[in-house]
Enzyme design. Structure first.
Site, short mmCIF file in Angstrom:
data_model
loop_
_atom_site.label_atom_id
_atom_site.label_comp_id
_atom_site.label_asym_id
_atom_site.label_seq_id
_atom_site.Cartn_x
_atom_site.Cartn_y
_atom_site.Cartn_z
N GLY A 167 0.95 -1.17 -0.01
CA GLY A 167 -0.02 0.01 -0.07
C GLY A 167 0.84 1.23 -0.03
O GLY A 167 2.09 1.18 -0.38
N ASN A 168 0.32 2.59 0.42
CA ASN A 168 1.19 3.64 0.36
C ASN A 168 0.42 4.33 1.58
O ASN A 168 -0.39 4.29 2.30
CB ASN A 168 0.89 4.39 -1.10
CG ASN A 168 -0.46 4.62 -1.34
OD1 ASN A 168 -0.93 5.53 -0.61
ND2 ASN A 168 -0.91 4.23 -2.46
#
Length: 402
Positions: free
Chosen positions: A212-213
């Site tokens: 993810g981020n």
């Protein structure tokens, strides 16, 4: 459904006998679905209690800059209060407060908040007949009108002094009706449909882990709220985030992966007028997702990745009537990279963020953006709160969308 539903309204109450009417005013605004924050002058406490208005508004009522009763004291931030509001009402507006507002005499929390307000301001005067027709009052009202404030005229009737004439504060129903008319006429995006994406996407490695981020989704949610407040209908497709938005003109669609977001966006794209792709979509996903948790058995762990579908480019390729807005987060050659993205993805506008700018990027309450349109006109903006940036983005779309 009232057009005031979801509106954030500041109510300034001053020290006139008509202050007793504000209890009913708050009740009517709450019934219309608005969120009310009351600020009272010290003198107004003589006519209506903070406890009454706090109970009705379901929020603490503010009067002083500091709450000295609490250990260490807390500061009631007038700037935050002002920027929070979509609308501000001063009711009753006494001759005293009209004079202060027209001249900028800032000696209490209400005046400090008023002078920081960027939203429309409504004023409902209330005083005795002779005061209302006095040249100084008339001059102050004329001055306030020149500030583009909306005066809700006092009404005829029996006054507290026993005189009969003009000076009674407009009835709460009249004030609410004035607000409704104003908001209805200012819904500049009425009948426009927006698709907005927000947040990160999570690409599963196994049932436990994902790629993810750091996107929080706040920018996309703030844009959706601003569009809805201007009358637009919004489909908000969001990846996993802690952000929340409840608004009668916003439909929130929760997704996890880039593939999920692609599917939901294309399901509604054809009926949209404007697309704002604010999500931080993962460029790649694991080629093979394990059905069981991967054990830590070796020193190295290699994941083969496949490219995710480019949601924004896919919509740009098939757009007909749609005005498509993209975001670019760059660390070098920012302007040129953003211009190339406009061409590659067939965008009408791009909102450029640079991680080289202090205060910009993921997980921060502020942002500093640069607008670049399809003709490569570049407009850098100042560092602002994300709420203010959202307003700028929506205003820019309104300027350019035909």
């Amino acid at each position: 459904m009232s057009v005031l539903s979801g509106k954030k309204i500041l109510l300034g109450v001053t020290g006139g006998i008509a202050a007793y009417k504000t209890a009913n005013l708050v009740r009517l605004l709450i019934k219309a679905g608005a969120e009310i924050q009351v600020i009272m002058t010290p003198a107004s406490h003589k006519f209506v209690t903070p406890y009454t208005l706090s109970t009705l508004s379901k929020k603490p009522v503010y009067t002083q800059f500091f709450n000295s009763g609490e250990e260490g004291g807390t500061w009631n931030n007038h700037v935050e209060l002002a920027l929070w509001a979509d609308l501000m009402i001063v009711a009753p507006a006494t001759a005293n407060i009209l004079a202060k507002m027209s001249t900028g005499l800032c000696d209490n929390l209400l005046m400090a908040t008023y002078m920081s307000a960027k939203c429309p301001v409504f004023i409902a005067p209330a005083m005795d007949l002779d005061m209302y027709v006095h040249p100084s009052t008339e001059k102050n009202i004329t001055t306030l009108t020149s500030y583009n404030h909306i005066i809700i005229p006092a009404e005829e009737g029996e006054l507290a002094s026993g005189l009969v004439g003009k000076g009674r504060m407009a009835e709460p129903e009249t004030i609410v009706s004035t607000l409704v008319d104003y908001v209805t006429n200012s819904l500049l995006l009425k009948d426009k449909k927006f698709l907005i994406t927000a947040g990160p996407t999570y690409e599963s490695i196994d049932p436990v882990r994902f790629i993810g981020n750091h996107s929080t989704g706040k920018m996309g949610f703030d844009i959706a709220r601003e569009v809805a407040n201007k009358g637009g209908e919004v489909v908000l497709v969001t990846g996993p985030t802690q952000q929340q938005l409840t608004h009668p003109r916003v439909k929130v669609v929760n997704v996890i992966s880039a593939s999920d977001m692609y599917k939901e966006c294309h399901a509604v794209f054809a009926e949209m007028d404007v697309v704002v792709a604010a999500a931080a979509v993962a460029d790649y996903k694991p080629r093979n997702v394990a059905t069981q948790k991967i054990k830590k058995n070796s020193e190295e762990f290699i994941i083969e990745m496949d490219k995710n579908p480019d949601i924004l480019a896919s919509m740009g390729a098939i757009k007909t009537k749609q005005f498509v807005v993209g975001f670019a987060l760059e660390t070098e050659n920012e302007i040129e990279n953003a211009k190339q993205k406009i061409i590659k993805k067939n965008l009408d506008l791009i909102v450029l963020n640079s991680l080289n700018d202090s205060g910009a990027g993921f997980g921060k309450p502020t942002n500093k953006v640069t607008f670049i349109d399809k003709n490569f006109a570049v407009q850098p903006m100042e560092l602002k709160s994300k709420e203010s940036v959202a307003k700028d983005i929506v205003n820019k779309i309104m300027q350019q969308y035909e």
